[in-house]
Design a protein around this motif. Sequence first.
Motif, mmCIF file in Angstrom:
data_model
loop_
_atom_site.group_PDB
_atom_site.id
_atom_site.type_symbol
_atom_site.label_atom_id
_atom_site.label_comp_id
_atom_site.label_asym_id
_atom_site.label_seq_id
_atom_site.Cartn_x
_atom_site.Cartn_y
_atom_site.Cartn_z
ATOM 1 N N GLN A 115 0.823 -1.204 0.000
ATOM 2 C CA GLN A 115 0.000 0.000 0.000
ATOM 3 C C GLN A 115 0.862 1.260 0.000
ATOM 4 O OE1 GLN A 115 -2.620 0.347 3.372
ATOM 5 N NE2 GLN A 115 -3.797 2.018 2.460
ATOM 6 N N GLN A 116 1.914 1.256 0.804
ATOM 7 C CA GLN A 116 2.805 2.418 0.859
ATOM 8 C C GLN A 116 3.508 2.636 -0.482
ATOM 9 O OE1 GLN A 116 5.290 2.797 4.553
ATOM 10 N NE2 GLN A 116 4.337 0.847 5.091
ATOM 11 N N GLN A 119 1.088 3.985 -3.168
ATOM 12 C CA GLN A 119 0.783 5.402 -3.003
ATOM 13 C C GLN A 119 1.917 6.270 -3.556
ATOM 14 O OE1 GLN A 119 0.066 5.768 1.210
ATOM 15 N NE2 GLN A 119 -2.104 5.232 1.042
ATOM 16 N N GLN A 123 1.494 8.697 -7.005
ATOM 17 C CA GLN A 123 1.778 10.128 -6.939
ATOM 18 C C GLN A 123 2.946 10.483 -7.859
ATOM 19 O OE1 GLN A 123 2.687 11.605 -3.028
ATOM 20 N NE2 GLN A 123 3.082 13.695 -3.743
#
Length: 225
Positions: A115-116, A119, A123
């Motif tokens: 998940q990190q 993200q 971006q």
Amino acid sequence: MKTFAKIIALAALAGISQAAMAAPAAKPAAAAPAASASAGVNGVAVANLDAVVANSLAFKKAQADREVTYKAQLDAAKSKEAALNAQIKPIVDKFQKDRAAPGANVNALAAAAQQQVQQIQEQGKAEIEKIVEPVRLSDAYVLEQIMDKRAAAVQSAMSKAGVTLLLNPEAILAATNAYNLNQQILTELNTSLPSVQIVPPAGWQPREAREAAAQQQQAPANESR
């Protein structure tokens, strides 16, 4: 934009690196020997038109010129990509360390790390796309100029070789080089268009975008009738 994508793939355009476009992925046009004066049987020949474009002088010169003209954007995108990788590495390292601990919930650790990373990647991708937008427009502008000349090059090569039916290699199970019209078309294209402009005019949009905008403008008028 299928043709655009196929030509870019043939030119080996990978992510933000324009240098990769110089890879000789489009071998048919470069490797195929010249066909005989009367190609194939009963005027039938084959040609990979996307490979012809990818091997054209104008396309290759545009690649080299783009490295110089858009160096700032390309360097900025590469720097951003390196920064993203630097952000991701500690997350991966921590996951590797934590998963080795006794009783570690590997699935939970993997999900959290993923998940990190996702993200950061999402971006970063948006930021990189914004940086290289001028480069993408240049790609499209170059291809549109070449495509505008390709049809005439095909017709000229067919006429000179006595070809009345030109087929896509994807539709052919097998054929000898005597049927291949790539080199003749490439020669015609190089003669008619040895180079192109790589910087589009201010406000320029690819043909597909222009056509879509025109359709949107016509829609209200059609609804009002």
